[in-house]
Write an enzyme that holds these catalytic residues in place. Structure first.
Site: not given
Length: 363
Positions: A48, A50, A168, A198
């Protein structure tokens, strides 16, 4: 706190199901008021923020002020509670942007600091901190990930010609920005129509960020995606999930599993399509906090109809196509203006020759 927020953003897309947190330790004014350590949540959610900052600071953490973008955890999981670590390090003060609504924390981290005699201030940069971790907060509060819809259209909202040509519409700068979006999300979701039209790969291909591709998720209620589709063929190289209707063809399902795809079953809605709230609930149960949707017109309409779009990132090319072009969303039953989903614009910027507009759901 602004520095801590910047550090926290480094974790977006890489730390789920944990929140992306930043921590800055600043020595006492009497000692010079210098920054002694910086930490942010590491890939996979641990260590984390801390713990990272305290490791860097060592003895210099004693008496320091800790600036935290989120309340420190107070429960024992795979790591000890960060609130206890801050107390043990002897910090002199804590400044926390927002509380953590996770039931395992929910104020207990702040209470632990105060019980140890550490002054705590909350609310600094709270709006920015809420937006930064909107995905984590949505998952905790609603059981589903934050949904960001990404669109690339002409000025009049067309995503392809009537014949289906779409590559595009927007330019290279807009496409690179789209790849950066992928890098900051846990998952990317498309429908079968997009795959058939696509054959996308859906990875992040920005130089240096290739390793930050999100989990690829395909909605395919009838298992009709060809095994030669690049999403399926590359499933062993990039995590790929397929969501289909419950009780489908077991043999066909196994073929996808054998290809390296994780298959998730979800119930149908009243129209026989996948129930999108159930789909998002299943993703939330797997820890996904931020999902980027690159939809075709039907999936876009379904999400809007179900009021499941939290953010919109809209790239507009300086071209017009007219009514014979394919729209960004098909009709989804808006009979009155009052029924239309409403959004608030949060940003406007150039992306090469195109414009980038960002929106959030109207509260």
């Amino acid at each position: 706190m602004q520095a801590a927020l910047g550090l926290a953003r480094r974790g977006l897309g890489r730390v789920w199901p944990n929140p992306a947190v930043g921590c800055v330790l600043v020595e006492a004014e009497a000692a010079g008021g210098r920054v002694v350590a910086r930490g942010w949540t590491q890939p996979g959610g641990r260590p984390h923020a801390e713990a990272e900052a305290l490791r860097q600071a060592g003895d210099r953490a004693r008496g320091a002020t800790a600036y935290l973008t989120l309340e420190p955890c107070a429960h024992h999981g795979k790591t000890p509670p960060c609130a206890d670590a801050l107390v043990a390090a002897g910090i002199g003060r804590a400044v926390v942007a927002i509380e953590d609504p996770d039931p395992r924390v929910a104020g207990r981290g702040l209470a632990g600091l105060r019980a140890a005699g550490i002054p705590v201030t909350t609310g600094l940069c709270a709006v920015e901190a809420e937006e930064l971790n909107a995905g984590f907060l949505t998952r905790i509060r609603e059981g589903r990930p934050l949904v960001t819809m990404k669109l690339a259209t002409t000025l009049d909202g067309r995503i392809a010609t009537h014949g289906g040509e779409s590559q595009w519409i927007t330019g290279k700068a807009a496409r690179w920005r789209g790849h950066l979006l992928r890098a900051t999300h846990d998952a990317i979701l498309v429908g079968t129509g997009t795959v058939l039209a696509d054959d996308p790969v859906l990875t992040c291909r920005l130089p240096g960020l290739e390793g930050r591709s999100p989990v690829r998720i395909l909605l395919d209620r009838r298992l009709r995606t060809p095994l030669t589709a690049r999403l399926i063929a590359g499933a062993r190289e990039a995590p790929t999930w397929l969501v289909t209707l419950e009780g489908g063809d077991a043999m066909r399902r196994q073929v996808f599993v054998d290809s390296g795809v994780e298959v998730i079953e979800a119930p149908a809605d009243s129209d026989g399509n996948l129930s999108l709230p159930a789909v998002l609930g299943a993703l939330g149960a797997r820890g996904v906090t931020r999902v980027l949707v690159e939809p075709g017109a039907h999936l876009a309409a379904a999400l809007l109809r179900a009021d499941l779009v939290d953010r919109i990132v809209w790239f507009r090319a300086p071209t017009m196509m007219g009514g014979d072009g394919l729209p960004a969303a098909v009709a989804f039953g808006v009979d009155r203006l009052a029924d239309a989903p409403r959004f608030v614009r949060t940003g406007l910027a150039a992306a090469g020759a195109d414009m980038l507009e960002t929106y959030r759901r109207h509260s």
